[in-house]
Write a protein that holds these residues in place. Sequence first.
Motif, PDB file in Angstrom:
ATOM      1  N   ARG A 200       0.815  -1.222   0.000  1.00 52.98           N
ATOM      2  CA  ARG A 200       0.000   0.000   0.000  1.00 52.98           C
ATOM      3  C   ARG A 200       0.847   1.270   0.000  1.00 52.98           C
ATOM      4  N   MET A 201       1.992   1.279   0.649  1.00 45.61           N
ATOM      5  CA  MET A 201       2.718   2.518   0.893  1.00 45.61           C
ATOM      6  C   MET A 201       3.643   2.940  -0.244  1.00 45.61           C
ATOM      7  N   LEU A 202       3.504   2.347  -1.423  1.00 47.93           N
ATOM      8  CA  LEU A 202       4.303   2.766  -2.568  1.00 47.93           C
ATOM      9  C   LEU A 202       3.928   4.179  -3.011  1.00 47.93           C
ATOM     10  N   THR A 203       4.938   4.941  -3.449  1.00 44.38           N
ATOM     11  CA  THR A 203       4.734   6.263  -4.033  1.00 44.38           C
ATOM     12  C   THR A 203       5.239   6.242  -5.474  1.00 44.38           C
ATOM     13  N   PRO A 204       4.893   7.250  -6.281  1.00 40.93           N
ATOM     14  CA  PRO A 204       5.397   7.270  -7.661  1.00 40.93           C
ATOM     15  C   PRO A 204       6.912   7.168  -7.756  1.00 40.93           C
ATOM     16  N   ASP A 205       7.629   7.747  -6.802  1.00 44.64           N
ATOM     17  CA  ASP A 205       9.090   7.698  -6.845  1.00 44.64           C
ATOM     18  C   ASP A 205       9.641   6.293  -6.608  1.00 44.64           C
ATOM     19  N   ASP A 206       8.834   5.410  -6.022  1.00 37.79           N
ATOM     20  CA  ASP A 206       9.287   4.040  -5.753  1.00 37.79           C
ATOM     21  C   ASP A 206       9.244   3.153  -6.999  1.00 37.79           C
ATOM     22  N   ILE A 207       8.423   3.500  -7.969  1.00 41.66           N
ATOM     23  CA  ILE A 207       8.214   2.634  -9.131  1.00 41.66           C
ATOM     24  C   ILE A 207       9.421   2.711 -10.057  1.00 41.66           C
ATOM     25  N   PRO A 208      10.049   1.589 -10.364  1.00 46.41           N
ATOM     26  CA  PRO A 208      11.239   1.624 -11.224  1.00 46.41           C
ATOM     27  C   PRO A 208      10.882   1.949 -12.674  1.00 46.41           C
ATOM     28  N   ALA A 209      11.862   2.468 -13.401  1.00 42.93           N
ATOM     29  CA  ALA A 209      11.681   2.689 -14.837  1.00 42.93           C
ATOM     30  C   ALA A 209      11.600   1.338 -15.533  1.00 42.93           C
ATOM     31  N   LEU A 210      10.630   1.189 -16.423  1.00 39.28           N
ATOM     32  CA  LEU A 210      10.474  -0.053 -17.170  1.00 39.28           C
ATOM     33  C   LEU A 210      11.262   0.032 -18.470  1.00 39.28           C
ATOM     34  N   PRO A 211      11.859  -1.069 -18.893  1.00 37.71           N
ATOM     35  CA  PRO A 211      12.579  -1.050 -20.173  1.00 37.71           C
ATOM     36  C   PRO A 211      11.613  -0.798 -21.317  1.00 37.71           C
ATOM     37  N   PRO A 212      12.086  -0.205 -22.407  1.00 37.99           N
ATOM     38  CA  PRO A 212      11.182   0.054 -23.535  1.00 37.99           C
ATOM     39  C   PRO A 212      10.671  -1.245 -24.132  1.00 37.99           C
ATOM     40  N   PRO A 213       9.460  -1.222 -24.701  1.00 47.45           N
ATOM     41  CA  PRO A 213       8.946  -2.428 -25.360  1.00 47.45           C
ATOM     42  C   PRO A 213       9.782  -2.754 -26.586  1.00 47.45           C
ATOM     43  N   ASP A 214       9.800  -4.043 -26.951  1.00 43.17           N
ATOM     44  CA  ASP A 214      10.557  -4.442 -28.139  1.00 43.17           C
ATOM     45  C   ASP A 214       9.675  -4.316 -29.383  1.00 43.17           C
ATOM     46  N   ALA A 215      10.179  -4.787 -30.497  1.00 41.70           N
ATOM     47  CA  ALA A 215       9.486  -4.614 -31.776  1.00 41.70           C
ATOM     48  C   ALA A 215       8.145  -5.331 -31.816  1.00 41.70           C
ATOM     49  N   THR A 216       7.941  -6.320 -30.932  1.00 43.04           N
ATOM     50  CA  THR A 216       6.682  -7.060 -30.924  1.00 43.04           C
ATOM     51  C   THR A 216       5.657  -6.444 -29.979  1.00 43.04           C
ATOM     52  N   GLY A 217       5.988  -5.288 -29.398  1.00 43.06           N
ATOM     53  CA  GLY A 217       5.051  -4.612 -28.510  1.00 43.06           C
ATOM     54  C   GLY A 217       5.262  -4.977 -27.057  1.00 43.06           C
ATOM     55  N   GLY A 218       4.274  -4.681 -26.243  1.00 41.94           N
ATOM     56  CA  GLY A 218       4.342  -4.955 -24.820  1.00 41.94           C
ATOM     57  C   GLY A 218       3.078  -4.442 -24.162  1.00 41.94           C
ATOM     58  N   ALA A 219       2.889  -4.802 -22.892  1.00 40.16           N
ATOM     59  CA  ALA A 219       1.666  -4.414 -22.195  1.00 40.16           C
ATOM     60  C   ALA A 219       1.957  -4.106 -20.737  1.00 40.16           C
ATOM     61  N   LEU A 220       1.132  -3.219 -20.186  1.00 40.55           N
ATOM     62  CA  LEU A 220       1.092  -2.949 -18.748  1.00 40.55           C
ATOM     63  C   LEU A 220      -0.307  -3.279 -18.277  1.00 40.55           C
ATOM     64  N   PHE A 221      -0.407  -4.260 -17.395  1.00 42.58           N
ATOM     65  CA  PHE A 221      -1.685  -4.669 -16.824  1.00 42.58           C
ATOM     66  C   PHE A 221      -1.778  -4.112 -15.410  1.00 42.58           C
ATOM     67  N   LEU A 222      -2.917  -3.523 -15.061  1.00 40.26           N
ATOM     68  CA  LEU A 222      -3.099  -3.040 -13.697  1.00 40.26           C
ATOM     69  C   LEU A 222      -4.568  -3.109 -13.304  1.00 40.26           C
ATOM     70  N   GLY A 223      -4.799  -3.049 -11.996  1.00 41.09           N
ATOM     71  CA  GLY A 223      -6.158  -3.126 -11.484  1.00 41.09           C
ATOM     72  C   GLY A 223      -6.172  -3.574 -10.040  1.00 41.09           C
ATOM     73  N   GLY A 224      -7.324  -4.088  -9.602  1.00 38.30           N
ATOM     74  CA  GLY A 224      -7.435  -4.637  -8.257  1.00 38.30           C
ATOM     75  C   GLY A 224      -7.505  -3.582  -7.169  1.00 38.30           C
ATOM     76  N   ILE A 225      -7.322  -4.032  -5.935  1.00 37.85           N
ATOM     77  CA  ILE A 225      -7.490  -3.136  -4.788  1.00 37.85           C
ATOM     78  C   ILE A 225      -6.412  -2.070  -4.723  1.00 37.85           C
ATOM     79  N   SER A 226      -5.307  -2.248  -5.444  1.00 37.39           N
ATOM     80  CA  SER A 226      -4.239  -1.255  -5.432  1.00 37.39           C
ATOM     81  C   SER A 226      -4.687   0.076  -6.011  1.00 37.39           C
ATOM     82  N   LEU A 227      -5.768   0.093  -6.771  1.00 33.61           N
ATOM     83  CA  LEU A 227      -6.263   1.342  -7.345  1.00 33.61           C
ATOM     84  C   LEU A 227      -7.249   2.048  -6.425  1.00 33.61           C
ATOM     85  N   ALA A 228      -7.549   1.445  -5.268  1.00 40.60           N
ATOM     86  CA  ALA A 228      -8.574   2.000  -4.385  1.00 40.60           C
ATOM     87  C   ALA A 228      -8.006   2.686  -3.148  1.00 40.60           C
ATOM     88  N   VAL A 229      -6.712   2.531  -2.879  1.00 41.16           N
ATOM     89  CA  VAL A 229      -6.132   3.069  -1.643  1.00 41.16           C
ATOM     90  C   VAL A 229      -4.879   3.875  -1.956  1.00 41.16           C
TER      91      VAL A 229
END
Length: 317
Positions: free
Chosen positions: A108-137
Amino acid sequence: MARIFCAGEALIDMLPGRTDAGATAFVPHPGGSVFNTAVALGRLGARVALVSGVSEDLFGAMLAGGLTASGVETGCLIRSARPTTLAFVTLTDGEARYAFYDEATAGRMLTPDDIPALPPPDATGGALFLGGISLAVEPCAGAYEALARREAGRRLIVLDPNIRPGFIADEAAFRARLGRLMALADIVKLSGDDLDWIAGPEGEATDRARGLLALGPGLIVLTRGAEGAVALRPAGEVRMPARRAQVVDTVGAGDTFNAGLLASLAAAGALDRAALDAAPDRLIAEALALGVAAAAVTVTRAGANPPWKHELSESET
């Protein structure tokens, strides 16, 4: 194969059980909606990593071990000495209800500064999946929204709100966040309960779900339990019937469906918006079919225990 980053909660489900003497007990199992989706993706052979706050306590070790055992990359875990979120589960006719213990936890106590930089997607694309209770608190909800904003346009954004009304302290703020995230999302997956909460219960479900396409997603997927799933696109829809299964409980079923859907799209090279928009109905039907098939196995097992890829192959022979 394109990499899928799953961003959100990893927690311990305390599932009901019995001691040898017959007393009521709770048994710890690694879980959480986003964690379950990542594990299911790994077991289906997808390239997947989890972005989450995970404790250094004994439950955190269970979570990290479960990810590794299922082929999920753990390099984006944010470890801390804070405790692990616990979700005590009760079952009524196989349907799960949750009581969460989440104050001041590692997730729960994560802040934007805690989130690491993600590597760029490759030529075949990529996805970010999110949801669940983490979006409520807060503050983690703000951290994951910031991540979605950062990655929108770089990789496919996939949202499963997986709404737990009892966990939402500020409904107006949560609805506003969902609206912002849907505007960023390329794919939104909803259960019937999610749809009722977001769009109200009146009217045909597919009409209500289709209305959400105006917010920006290219694909809305509505899961309907025993009625199967339907994918709604601006140009039409694709339906997939459910598979018959002897239901033990529904814990993790929707999360496993998400994994089947995304694993199929990844294998087809459709993890970018242009490819998704151009995908024929046949490809969308194949993605729904894998989601339905994987979820049908999960509901036959206690707790969130997604199938391995070889188990699905064996069930078709």
